[in-house]
Design a protein around this motif. Structure first.
Motif, short mmCIF file in Angstrom:
data_model
loop_
_atom_site.label_atom_id
_atom_site.label_comp_id
_atom_site.label_asym_id
_atom_site.label_seq_id
_atom_site.Cartn_x
_atom_site.Cartn_y
_atom_site.Cartn_z
N THR A 148 0.86 -1.18 0.00
CA THR A 148 0.00 0.00 0.00
C THR A 148 0.90 1.23 0.00
O THR A 148 1.62 1.47 0.97
CB THR A 148 -0.92 0.01 1.22
N TRP A 167 -10.63 17.17 -1.48
CA TRP A 167 -10.74 16.50 -2.78
C TRP A 167 -12.01 16.97 -3.47
O TRP A 167 -13.07 17.00 -2.87
CB TRP A 167 -10.77 14.98 -2.62
N GLY A 170 -14.15 13.53 -4.12
CA GLY A 170 -13.98 12.36 -3.26
C GLY A 170 -13.02 11.35 -3.88
O GLY A 170 -11.94 11.71 -4.38
N ASN A 171 -13.41 10.07 -3.85
CA ASN A 171 -12.56 9.03 -4.43
C ASN A 171 -12.45 9.13 -5.95
O ASN A 171 -11.53 8.57 -6.54
CB ASN A 171 -13.11 7.64 -4.05
N GLN A 172 -13.40 9.83 -6.57
CA GLN A 172 -13.35 10.01 -8.01
C GLN A 172 -12.41 11.15 -8.41
O GLN A 172 -12.29 11.46 -9.60
CB GLN A 172 -14.76 10.31 -8.54
N ASP A 189 -6.93 -1.69 -5.44
CA ASP A 189 -7.88 -0.73 -4.91
C ASP A 189 -7.18 0.61 -4.72
O ASP A 189 -5.96 0.68 -4.63
CB ASP A 189 -8.45 -1.24 -3.57
N HIS A 190 -7.98 1.66 -4.64
CA HIS A 190 -7.44 2.99 -4.36
C HIS A 190 -8.55 3.82 -3.72
O HIS A 190 -9.75 3.63 -4.00
CB HIS A 190 -6.93 3.66 -5.63
N TYR A 191 -8.16 4.74 -2.87
CA TYR A 191 -9.10 5.61 -2.19
C TYR A 191 -8.36 6.85 -1.71
O TYR A 191 -7.12 6.89 -1.67
CB TYR A 191 -9.79 4.91 -1.03
N THR A 192 -9.13 7.87 -1.33
CA THR A 192 -8.56 9.15 -0.88
C THR A 192 -8.98 9.41 0.55
O THR A 192 -9.98 8.86 1.05
CB THR A 192 -9.03 10.29 -1.79
N SER A 193 -8.23 10.28 1.21
CA SER A 193 -8.55 10.67 2.58
C SER A 193 -8.02 12.07 2.83
O SER A 193 -7.12 12.54 2.13
CB SER A 193 -7.97 9.67 3.58
N HIS A 210 -4.31 6.86 -1.45
CA HIS A 210 -3.84 5.50 -1.16
C HIS A 210 -4.13 4.61 -2.36
O HIS A 210 -5.23 4.67 -2.93
CB HIS A 210 -4.54 4.91 0.06
#
Length: 428
Positions: A148, A167, A170-172, A189-193, A210
């Motif tokens: 990761t 962002w 968001g995740n997009q 997988d991927h995501y934002t924070s 991430h």
């Protein structure tokens, strides 16, 4: 078209001059009226390399930042696309990549920067950046590992009271990952924070992207696992070669050991030289090396037992030779034996006569009984006898049986260890 160009040249310079009149790029928007919100989005153009030795990755990204500057509002319904060199006249966020080791802005043919101003004062600022970012990797399950990695964006000088990051979608907000083709990895997988970075000088806004990577094991199966397993099987060929063929068996054993050593050294060239990591591939190569070295030791043991324990044919020839020698010395041996037998009988008769004439008193009998071994010594002697019996049970009567046992033991053990190895590293 000439007329439109002429009209554009007549309209834009006064508009830009009007916007820049009284504009101070050293003051952020909404200075003294709360923080300015900066929205961000990323477009991942490529992830070039992922290095396990340096524990980093190199990526080319398009970083887009949006914020509202009330000083840049103008009349109209169309945005203004300005030359990237005009960014020197505007205030821009001091965004930086936290774990970046080396980064640069592309400047062919000009600096890859974009400035677009909307009528409501919204500013779009885009950059094309290539950066090498650190990524802490856990290589204990290499090459069946999952990593990761992150891309962290922070404000260098403005704290959360001055600037707020978010962002935009968001995740997009991160795009381009669906078209990436990585050499050894697949993107799982991927995501934002959103977070805050706490330092001694204050709290600063932080955005984190991430993404999880899974390593493709097919390359390592063909490059390492299959050759090492083939070497182990090759070392078992010596079990079917006669023990008298010393050069053949020694050649197979030494060759497989040296080849396995070379394979182990080659497998570690692309890995960090860190003693804290005991990787899955090191465990498997160690297992294979142990089996190959064990096959070589097996022949050494079997050959040693053969030299110190003659087989049935040698025993027969040895017995014939001893029988011939006994026949030649039959007369001498018989006379000596008879003389020795007569002497023993004479000594026994004298001892019986002496015991009958001089009986042993009761006190002497008690001393003899007291001189018998104690119970502790008896237990020690019995334990020693049991150990000797166990050693005799482990003794191989025929050294050729060692190869027969090895033909079954080595393959079964290797199969069982492989089942445990793959089950542990794939499912735990």
């Amino acid at each position: 078209m000439d007329g439109s160009v002429t009209s554009t040249e007549e309209i834009l310079p006064p508009t830009i001059q009007k916007l820049m009149k009284g504009y101070n790029k050293y003051l952020r928007p909404f200075f003294g009226n709360g923080p300015v919100a900066v929205g961000m989005s990323l477009d991942i153009a490529s992830i070039d390399t992922i290095s396990e030795i340096n524990m980093d990755y190199t990526a080319t990204i398009f970083l887009r930042q949006r914020w509202t500057d009330e000083r840049l509002c103008f009349d109209g319904n169309k945005s203004l696309s300005l030359d990237g060199r005009l960014v020197e006249l505007l205030w821009v966020p001091d965004t930086f990549i936290v774990d970046s080791k080396k980064s640069f802005l592309h400047d062919i043919t000009v600096e890859n920067r974009l400035i677009r101003i909307f009528p409501n004062g919204t500013v779009l600022y885009a950059l094309r950046i290539t950066t090498t970012v650190a990524c802490n990797m856990d290589l204990t399950k290499y090459p069946m590992d999952r990593q990761t990695c992150t891309l962290q964006l922070e404000s260098w000088g403005y704290n959360v009271k001055d600037v707020v990051f978010y962002w935009t979608r968001g995740n997009q907000s991160v795009s381009g990952l669906d078209h990436l083709q990585l050499a050894q990895y697949t993107l799982e997988d991927h995501y934002t924070s959103e977070s805050e970075a706490v330092y001694e000088t204050g709290n600063y806004p932080k955005l984190i992207f991430h993404f999880k990577l899974k390593r493709s094991i097919l390359y390592f199966i063909l490059e390492t696992y299959v050759p090492s397993s083939a070497l182990v099987v090759l070392s078992w060929v010596s079990f079917w070669i006669s023990q008298s063929s010393v050069p053949a068996r020694i050649c197979i054993g030494v060759t497989t050991v040296l080849t396995m050593t070379t394979l182990m050294m080659g497998a570690r060239t692309s890995l960090p030289n860190a003693n804290c990591f005991i990787k899955a591939i090191d465990v498997y190569l160690g297992i294979c090396f142990s089996f190959i070295f064990g096959a070589l030791i097996e022949y050494a043991v079997a050959h040693f037992c053969t030299l110190h324990q003659p087989n049935s044919a040698n025993a027969y020839m040895y017995g014939q030779e001893m029988q011939e020698r006994e026949d030649e010395m039959n007369g001498v041996a018989t006379s000596i034996g008879n003389h020795t037998l007569r002497a023993r009988k004479r000594e026994e008769m004298l001892s019986r006569m002496g015991s009958a004439s001089n009986p042993i008193p009761s006190e002497s009998k008690e001393e003899i009984n007291s001189s018998q071994p104690q119970t502790h010594c008896t237990k020690c002697m019995s334990t020693a006898r049991q150990i000797v019996r166990c050693l005799n049970c482990c003794k191989v009567e025929n050294p050729h049986y060692i190869d027969n046992y090895s033909r079954r033991t080595f393959p079964l053990s290797f199969i069982m260890i492989n089942l445990l190895y793959w089950t542990y590293y794939l499912y735990f």
